[in-house]
Structures are given as C-alpha cells and as structure tokens.
Design a protein around this motif. Structure first.
Motif, mmCIF file in Angstrom:
data_model
loop_
_atom_site.group_PDB
_atom_site.id
_atom_site.type_symbol
_atom_site.label_atom_id
_atom_site.label_comp_id
_atom_site.label_asym_id
_atom_site.label_seq_id
_atom_site.Cartn_x
_atom_site.Cartn_y
_atom_site.Cartn_z
ATOM 1 N N GLY A 1 0.803 -1.214 0.000
ATOM 2 C CA GLY A 1 0.000 0.000 0.000
ATOM 3 C C GLY A 1 0.835 1.263 0.000
ATOM 4 N N LEU A 2 1.933 1.267 0.752
ATOM 5 C CA LEU A 2 2.790 2.458 0.775
ATOM 6 C C LEU A 2 3.512 2.654 -0.547
ATOM 7 C CD1 LEU A 2 4.314 2.174 4.368
ATOM 8 C CD2 LEU A 2 2.640 3.844 3.572
ATOM 9 N N ASP A 3 3.878 1.550 -1.223
ATOM 10 C CA ASP A 3 4.536 1.678 -2.524
ATOM 11 C C ASP A 3 3.616 2.328 -3.550
ATOM 12 O OD1 ASP A 3 7.065 0.780 -1.999
ATOM 13 O OD2 ASP A 3 6.630 -1.325 -2.414
ATOM 14 N N GLY B 1 4.115 5.850 -3.243
ATOM 15 C CA GLY B 1 5.491 6.300 -3.306
ATOM 16 C C GLY B 1 6.108 6.533 -1.948
ATOM 17 N N MET B 2 5.612 5.835 -0.935
ATOM 18 C CA MET B 2 6.079 6.042 0.443
ATOM 19 C C MET B 2 6.549 4.722 1.047
ATOM 20 S SD MET B 2 2.940 8.499 1.655
ATOM 21 C CE MET B 2 3.583 8.698 3.321
ATOM 22 N N GLY B 3 7.137 3.856 0.236
ATOM 23 C CA GLY B 3 7.572 2.560 0.723
ATOM 24 C C GLY B 3 8.630 2.640 1.804
ATOM 25 N N SER B 4 9.369 3.739 1.833
ATOM 26 C CA SER B 4 10.418 3.877 2.843
ATOM 27 C C SER B 4 9.852 4.019 4.257
ATOM 28 C CB SER B 4 11.291 5.091 2.524
ATOM 29 O OG SER B 4 10.503 6.282 2.493
ATOM 30 N N TYR C 1 14.527 1.434 7.010
ATOM 31 C CA TYR C 1 13.507 0.739 7.796
ATOM 32 C C TYR C 1 13.791 0.897 9.289
ATOM 33 C CZ TYR C 1 10.703 -3.062 9.747
ATOM 34 O OH TYR C 1 9.824 -3.782 10.508
ATOM 35 N N ASP C 2 15.028 0.645 9.697
ATOM 36 C CA ASP C 2 15.373 0.735 11.118
ATOM 37 C C ASP C 2 15.229 2.166 11.638
ATOM 38 O OD1 ASP C 2 15.917 -1.962 11.186
ATOM 39 O OD2 ASP C 2 18.082 -1.717 10.870
ATOM 40 N N TYR C 3 15.538 3.149 10.802
ATOM 41 C CA TYR C 3 15.432 4.545 11.244
ATOM 42 C C TYR C 3 13.984 4.892 11.591
ATOM 43 C CZ TYR C 3 15.209 9.621 11.004
ATOM 44 O OH TYR C 3 14.961 10.942 11.282
ATOM 45 N N TYR C 4 13.078 4.621 10.677
ATOM 46 C CA TYR C 4 11.676 4.967 10.938
ATOM 47 C C TYR C 4 11.059 4.055 12.003
ATOM 48 C CZ TYR C 4 11.505 8.268 7.088
ATOM 49 O OH TYR C 4 11.719 9.358 6.285
#
Length: 286
Positions: A94-96, A99-102, A202-205
């Motif tokens: 859904g995020l992809d 454009g927000m897959g990160s 991924y780890d940052y968010y």
C-alpha cells in the motif's frame, strides 16, 4: 373473561419478560464470580503457590515438548509471526502505491505495538490456555470434584480459579515478549530481506516511532486481556453442566465471549491510552 396462561399470547409475554431477567441474572452471576476470584488471589498466593507453579509450567510449555507445541509459547510465536508477515506485505504494497515505501518501518512499529501484537497474543492465549481452563474446570464440575473440594472445606474458587488467574498473569508478560519480538522480526524479515527495502531506512523509521510509552501501553493491554481470558474461561468451566457435551458447549461459548470481550476492550483501551487522534511526536504531530 379469563385468559388462559397456556395461550400463545401469554407464552409470548412470559418469554419476553423472562429474557431480560435471565440476562440480568447471568450478568450478576458472572460479575459476582469475577469479584470472588479476584478477592481470593491473596489466599491463593499464600496457600496454593505450589499449584500456581504447576499451572505456570502447563501454560508456558504444556505437557508435551516445546517442539510439539505443547505450551502457549509456540502458538503465540507462530500466530504473531504470521500476522506480522501479512502486515509487512500489505503495508509495504500500500505504501509503494503512494510512493512512500520507505515508511514501512514506521507502519510496523505502530501497528505491531499498538494493535496487532496484543490482540493476536490474546486470541492465541484464549484458544490455547483459556479453553484448557474451561475444559479442566468443566470436567471437575461434572465429575463432582468441585463439590468434593467444598465438602472437604477447601475453598474451590481460590484453589481452582484464583490460582489460574495468577498463573495467567505471571505467564502473560514473557509470552507477550515472545509474541512482540516475533512480530517485529517477521515484519522486518519480509520487508527488508524478501522485498529488498533499505535496512537502514527501515530501522530509522521503526526506532523513530517505537517509543517506550507505546510499549508500556501495549503491555497494559496484554495484562488486561489475560485477566479477561482467565476470568471468563474459568467462569464457564466452573458453572458447566450437562455432562461432556455440556463441557464442550461451555468451552465454545467461553472462547466466543472472550474474543468478543477482547475486541470491545481493545477499542476502549486504544481510545483511552492513545486518544481519538493518536499523537506522533517523532513526526512533529502533537
């Protein structure tokens, strides 16, 4: 003119009056049972601590081996991992599209901690441990073992129900740790390893949104759900009747009641702990 009490109209009126009375009587019996079980906890801890230790072993590891899924640890681990995998797959998809897959790490931290992990672990606990409580107490009831305890001046509620409540509360914390870590690992595995997302992003968010407050609130949910499960399933087993078939019906009704109660209480706790509009200080949202 005198209306016969056997007429369909009189039977309809009696049935409509009887239903709310039976509902109120049942609710009163349930809450009286819950209060008696909670009040018997100090006696159970002092006098029946050996029985509590046996119950803790049965809940955690069961009578079979751990590899065979004898206890609740394997069930909680597997169910949490599978559910978190689905969250990772669908959340990333859904995020992809936007454009927000990160931001998939952010979604994993919020959903797994606040909703998914406590609910899934509680359902696993109800299905594995709660139904066992109902079956054990129901078998004792129909075989008159509970009546024998009362006849021997052994308080049956603290010995049978309060000990199970204490053991369930003791076990829920390590069991929930297993379920929560399983959900975190499964989401990261499917997003980073299998989908090729950046591990650093991924780890940052994920760590940005994973706050100690959210984890503490999540544990509060797990403890409340475990209390509900122990009380509901012990009540249905303690009041079972009708032979082995009645015990089976009691186990099914207890499972349905506990899952429904978990859903309702989960909604109320979410609104109470995080509010109607949850905050996200890490993203600058009050």
């Amino acid at each position: 003119m005198v209306v016969s009490t056997r007429s369909p109209a009189a039977h309809w009126v009696r049935s409509r009056v009887r239903q709310p009375l039976e509902l109120m009587t049942g609710l009163g019996r349930e809450f009286t049972f819950y209060g008696s079980v909670v009040a018997g906890v100090p006696l159970a801890v002092v006098k029946y601590w050996r029985h509590i230790m046996r119950q803790i072993g049965d809940i955690s590891f069961g009578g079979a081996t751990l590899l065979a899924g004898g206890g609740a640890i394997g069930v909680v681990f597997a169910m949490s991992a599978v559910a978190a995998t689905q969250v990772g797959i669908e959340g990333l998809r859904g995020l992809d599209l936007l454009g927000m897959g990160s931001l998939s790490g952010l979604l994993s931290a919020i959903l797994n901690t606040r909703e998914l992990a406590p609910v899934i672990a509680s359902i696993a606990l109800a299905a594995k441990v709660g139904t066992g409580f109902t079956a054990q107490l129901g078998a004792m009831r129909i075989s008159e073992e509970i009546s024998a305890l009362d006849a021997m001046a052994i308080p049956s509620l603290p010995f049978l129900a309060s000990t199970r409540l204490v053991s369930c509360l003791v076990c829920v914390v390590p069991l929930y740790v297993v379920g929560l870590l399983s959900s975190y690992l499964a989401s990261r595995l499917v997003i980073v390893t299998f989908s090729g997302q950046s591990a650093g992003t991924y780890d940052y968010y994920f760590h940005l949104m994973l706050t100690p407050t959210d984890v503490a609130y999540s544990f509060v949910k797990a403890v409340v759900f475990a209390t509900i499960i122990a009380l509901v399933h012990c009540s249905y087993g303690y009041h079972a009747y009708g032979g082995p078939e009645g015990v089976g019906r009691a186990a099914g009704r207890a499972l349905r009641t506990s899952i429904l109660a978990i859903g309702i209480v989960d909604l109320l706790l979410t609104l109470t702990l995080w509010g109607l509009v949850p905050s996200a200080p890490a993203l600058g949202l009050p």
